[in-house]
Motif scaffolding. Structure first.
Motif, PDB file in Angstrom:
ATOM      1  N   ILE A 147       0.854  -1.233   0.132  1.00 13.70           N
ATOM      2  CA  ILE A 147       0.075  -0.088  -0.119  1.00 13.70           C
ATOM      3  C   ILE A 147       0.710   1.279  -0.010  1.00 13.70           C
ATOM      4  O   ILE A 147       0.523   2.268  -0.939  1.00 13.70           O
ATOM      5  N   ALA A 148       2.047   1.530   0.810  1.00 16.54           N
ATOM      6  CA  ALA A 148       2.499   2.542   0.950  1.00 16.54           C
ATOM      7  C   ALA A 148       3.554   2.876  -0.221  1.00 16.54           C
ATOM      8  O   ALA A 148       3.831   3.823  -0.683  1.00 16.54           O
ATOM      9  N   LYS A 149       4.382   1.682  -0.940  1.00 17.41           N
ATOM     10  CA  LYS A 149       5.170   1.864  -1.612  1.00 17.41           C
ATOM     11  C   LYS A 149       5.098   1.463  -3.028  1.00 17.41           C
ATOM     12  O   LYS A 149       5.557   1.898  -3.904  1.00 17.41           O
ATOM     13  N   LEU A 150       4.290   0.683  -3.058  1.00 18.93           N
ATOM     14  CA  LEU A 150       4.101  -0.135  -4.692  1.00 18.93           C
ATOM     15  C   LEU A 150       2.859   0.458  -5.295  1.00 18.93           C
ATOM     16  O   LEU A 150       2.598   0.655  -6.305  1.00 18.93           O
ATOM     17  N   ALA A 151       1.573   0.152  -4.573  1.00 17.78           N
ATOM     18  CA  ALA A 151       0.450   0.496  -5.244  1.00 17.78           C
ATOM     19  C   ALA A 151       0.235   2.157  -5.536  1.00 17.78           C
ATOM     20  O   ALA A 151       0.801   2.731  -4.598  1.00 17.78           O
ATOM     21  N   ARG A 152      -0.431   2.161  -6.699  1.00 16.18           N
ATOM     22  CA  ARG A 152      -0.908   3.716  -7.092  1.00 16.18           C
ATOM     23  C   ARG A 152      -2.135   4.036  -6.761  1.00 16.18           C
ATOM     24  O   ARG A 152      -2.975   3.186  -7.296  1.00 16.18           O
ATOM     25  N   GLY A 153      -2.703   5.114  -5.962  1.00 19.83           N
ATOM     26  CA  GLY A 153      -3.940   5.520  -6.350  1.00 19.83           C
ATOM     27  C   GLY A 153      -5.077   4.501  -5.874  1.00 19.83           C
ATOM     28  O   GLY A 153      -5.021   4.127  -4.753  1.00 19.83           O
ATOM     29  N   THR A 198      -6.167   2.196  -2.295  1.00 19.85           N
ATOM     30  CA  THR A 198      -7.375   2.419  -1.679  1.00 19.85           C
ATOM     31  C   THR A 198      -7.997   0.908  -1.532  1.00 19.85           C
ATOM     32  O   THR A 198      -8.933   0.683  -0.610  1.00 19.85           O
ATOM     33  N   LEU A 199      -8.036   0.264  -2.756  1.00 20.46           N
ATOM     34  CA  LEU A 199      -8.697  -0.827  -2.664  1.00 20.46           C
ATOM     35  C   LEU A 199      -8.099  -1.873  -1.789  1.00 20.46           C
ATOM     36  O   LEU A 199      -8.958  -2.710  -1.102  1.00 20.46           O
ATOM     37  N   LEU A 200      -6.874  -2.017  -1.565  1.00 22.01           N
ATOM     38  CA  LEU A 200      -6.302  -2.776  -0.467  1.00 22.01           C
ATOM     39  C   LEU A 200      -6.586  -2.398   0.805  1.00 22.01           C
ATOM     40  O   LEU A 200      -6.833  -3.213   1.622  1.00 22.01           O
ATOM     41  N   PHE A 201      -6.658  -1.250   0.990  1.00 21.98           N
ATOM     42  CA  PHE A 201      -7.133  -0.680   2.418  1.00 21.98           C
ATOM     43  C   PHE A 201      -8.722  -1.152   2.656  1.00 21.98           C
ATOM     44  O   PHE A 201      -8.670  -1.805   3.768  1.00 21.98           O
ATOM     45  N   VAL A 202      -9.463  -1.010   1.672  1.00 19.61           N
ATOM     46  CA  VAL A 202     -10.918  -1.537   1.822  1.00 19.61           C
ATOM     47  C   VAL A 202     -10.793  -3.053   2.227  1.00 19.61           C
ATOM     48  O   VAL A 202     -11.677  -3.475   3.024  1.00 19.61           O
ATOM     49  N   VAL A 203      -9.933  -3.821   1.396  1.00 24.29           N
ATOM     50  CA  VAL A 203      -9.843  -5.346   1.773  1.00 24.29           C
ATOM     51  C   VAL A 203      -9.526  -5.439   3.190  1.00 24.29           C
ATOM     52  O   VAL A 203     -10.429  -6.294   3.579  1.00 24.29           O
TER      53      VAL A 203
END
Ligand SMILES: Nc1ncnc2c1ncn2[C@@H]1O[C@H](COP(=O)(O)OP(=O)(O)OP(=O)(O)O)[C@@H](O)[C@H]1O
Ligand SMILES: [Mg+2]
Lengths: 293, 371
Positions: free
Chosen positions: A96-102, A106-111
């Motif tokens: 979430i912090a370093k690889l995923a963008r935008g 958010t999607l990962l957080f929701v998961v």
């Protein structure tokens, strides 16, 4: 602001009024019951409606091996569960912090939030349906030829751990993400450029930087796990031997409030000790860590 | 020089594309051992992309990069004999100054005592003796700069890459660090590849400069060559101050072009690349090439003389200049004031004559941007 120009007592009154609801709340729902519980735990019933001040409740705890055993077991499983949660949460937080963008972030957080959409009771009961001997998962295992007879997946320590990690994940991911996000990518690149390998970068740069976040996450998760009632009891059944269950039993089943109150304070003491120990171990200050959560 | 030594760095037709944007476009050059090479270009021209390819953080889409004669294909940044000084320095805040400098040595498995000794010696060489125990945030900007360089140099890299390392410093410190960098490079003899968008840094520091624009080199040469013999209008405009005069080539006589602006001002300049008669051209005259005179007779005979009114006086110590408007066309023209103080009494609105040696003015076909 013009009210900062007012006399000191006016400003203090203002602050007092602003904090009043929270302070009242804190006092009425946390301080008062605890004072009451403390008094309760130092009582011993000698006859119906007759009490004397004594340490009998605490003495019972130390002399009865069963209570001891459950107490230590709860602490150990909570510690293992916290460590597991960290190991599972770190790659997620890193992504979430370093690889995923935008949107992906958010999607990962929701998961990670999804577990909280369904009430804990419903969710855990759902798990029981899935895992019990006649449930879906054992059936699949038999179907795939991985087991001869449907195995009982409930009532194992491993099952309790899986449930606890699942429930705690979000509380570890959030502080980790915020501490990893503040890590400048160029530090990682600089370390890489100076000849560091991946594990060396993790050990020398990433972990030291994220330590306040890691400590914060571990403290929160450990406390939540230690005080969790539903997950260990439903997934572990009678074999769960969780300390909160003992407290519940004393209060509700045995109607021995004095003993229950003493157990409550012992649990409080345990979590305080472990938090203090964790802070000492990681060389962190409580105030720094709390700012991370 | 003896037999042609292998260059420390050789870039062969390196290409890097981002989506449809080509950040580095088939770039080739080589850097000789022990030299100070600068890459000078405007923001967004691909300098950082090029440097990160050399450091190994990004892979070229095409072409090859050789360091010390070895191809760097598939070699990670931690295995290249190259170190980089980052624009924001990227010192490790969780470590002391000494630990920062010793970091690379520790990764190589150098024993602790040896590490400390080398780090201390390196800190002493960059003028930070005794700072090893300090924390990074206890240092000034210039000191941090030196720690960042020391941290790389202690590993004795074949090549030191610097990405606008002075960008974060204030003007005064920048001037100071410029000189220090040059002295450091001379003292260590390490090959430096230096990125900047500041032409004065590039001119002062470098043995060779590549002027980069849109992912390509416009010109590669010594600072003197760039300044006195710019190969393209871009270089003429980017390196040093210049008066740019756009017009058409009225006549071409050998290497000499007569340029006429749209308003009808005519002047002469040397053709730097072949110019066809009647073609659109751009001429460049440096402020210090033009001479002022109160009467036309004072100007060297055989040169065209021009006249103009003083628009404004730009006092800047040794770099003072006067801004003129050419009398007939009102074309704006900048001329450096001589150091003698001869024109110190110049007034705004005053009419004055000026001229320049056409050999020292350059002329290019317009829009000659090499693609
Ligand atoms: N990771 C990337 N993804 C997409 N485009 C990029 C990426 N990195 C750079 N670019 C683009 O490539 C071009 C060159 O970028 P680069 O950072 O190399 O410029 P630069 O010359 O270093 O500029 P500056 O002086 O501003 O640092 C820019 O147009 C930039 O937008
Ligand atoms: Mg850049």
């Amino acid at each position: 602001m013009d009210d900062t120009a007012g006399p000191a007592w006016q400003r203090r009154l203002m602050v007092g009024l602003l904090l009043a609801p929270a302070l009242l709340w804190l006092f009425a729902l946390i301080v008062l019951p605890h004072v009451d519980l403390a008094l309760l735990s130092f009582r011993e019933r000698t006859a119906p409606r007759e009490f004397v001040t004594s340490l009998a409740q605490y003495r019972t705890f130390f002399t009865e091996p069963l209570y001891w055993h459950i107490f230590v077991r709860t602490a150990v499983i909570s510690a293992i569960s916290t460590a597991l949660t960290f190991l599972v949460a770190f790659p997620i937080a890193w992504t979430i912090a370093k690889l995923a963008r935008g949107r992906a972030a958010t999607l990962l957080f929701v998961v990670c939030l999804i577990p909280f959409w369904v009430s804990e009771t419903v969710r855990t009961l759902g798990w029981m349906i899935l895992l019990r001997e006649s449930g879906v998962l054992p059936g699949i295992l038999v179907h795939l030829g991985l087991a001869d007879a449907p195995p009982e997946l409930l009532y194992h320590d491993a099952t309790i751990l899986v449930g606890l990690v699942y429930t705690s994940l979000l509380f570890m991911v959030v502080p980790l993400v915020s501490s990893l996000e503040s890590l400048d990518n160029s530090l990682i690149e600089a370390a890489y450029d100076l000849g560091a390998s991946g594990p060396a970068i993790l050990r020398r740069i990433v972990i030291p930087h994220a330590l306040p976040g890691i400590t914060a996450g571990c403290i929160v998760v450990f406390m939540l796990t230690l005080g969790n009632y539903l997950t260990p009891n439903l997934l572990g059944g009678t074999s769960s031997q969780w300390f909160t269950e003992q407290i519940y039993t004393q209060f509700i089943t045995r109607f021995n409030w004095e003993q229950g109150a003493a157990f409550g304070f012992l649990l409080l003491g345990l979590s305080t000790t472990m938090v203090w120990f964790g802070l000492k171990l990681s060389g962190q200050r409580f105030s720094d860590v709390m700012r991370r959560t | 020089m003896s037999a042609p030594a292998t260059p420390d760095l050789e870039v062969r037709a390196a290409v890097k594309r981002f989506a449809e944007h080509t950040a580095v476009d088939a770039l080739s050059f080589s850097v000789a051992r022990g030299s100070f090479f600068s890459i000078l270009g405007p923001s967004g021209c691909g300098k950082t992309t090029l440097l990160r390819m050399i450091a190994g953080f990004i892979q070229p889409d095409d072409g090859d990069i050789l360091i010390g004669g070895n191809s760097m294909k598939g070699v990670g940044p931690n295995r290249r004999p190259v170190n980089m000084v980052f624009q924001q320095l990227a010192l490790f805040p969780m470590m002391s100054v000494g630990e920062n400098v010793a970091f690379g040595l520790a990764r190589r498995g150098v024993a602790r005592a040896e590490r400390t000794r080398k780090a201390d010696a390196m800190l002493e060489r960059v003028g930070l003796a005794g700072a090893a125990r300090k924390k990074v945030d206890e240092l000034s900007g210039g000191q941090r700069q030196r720690v960042a360089i020391a941290r790389s140099l202690v590993l004795e890299p074949t090549l030191l890459l610097l990405d606008e390392p002075l960008g974060a410093l204030d003007l005064k410190l920048r001037e100071h660090m410029k000189i220090e960098l040059k002295q450091l490079q001379a003292a260590f003899g390490t090959t430096f590849v230096y990125i900047t968008h500041d032409q004065s840094e590039a001119l002062v520091l470098s043995d060779h400069v590549g002027v980069m624009n849109r992912g390509r080199f416009e010109q590669l040469g010594t600072p003197q060559q760039l300044y006195y013999e710019p190969a393209t209008p871009f270089v003429a405009g980017f390196v040093g101050a210049n008066n740019r005069i756009a017009g058409t080539a009225l006549a071409v006589n050998g290497g000499r072009v007569t340029v006429r602006t749209a308003d009808g001002w005519t002047l002469e300049a040397r053709a730097s690349s072949p110019v066809a008669g009647g073609a659109a051209v751009e001429a460049f005259v440096r402020p210090e090439v033009a001479m002022l005179a109160r009467t036309a007779a004072e100007l060297p005979a055989g040169q065209a003389t021009h006249s103009g009114e003083v628009e404004s006086l730009l006092f800047d110590g040794a770099n003072s200049a006067v801004l003129l408007r050419e009398s007939s066309t009102k074309f704006e023209f900048r001329i450096a004031l001589p150091q003698t103080g001869q024109y110190a009494d110049l007034k705004v609105g005053e009419r004055i004559h000026f001229g320049f040696d056409p050999e020292r003015a350059t002329c290019f076909p317009a829009g000659d941007r090499h693609g």
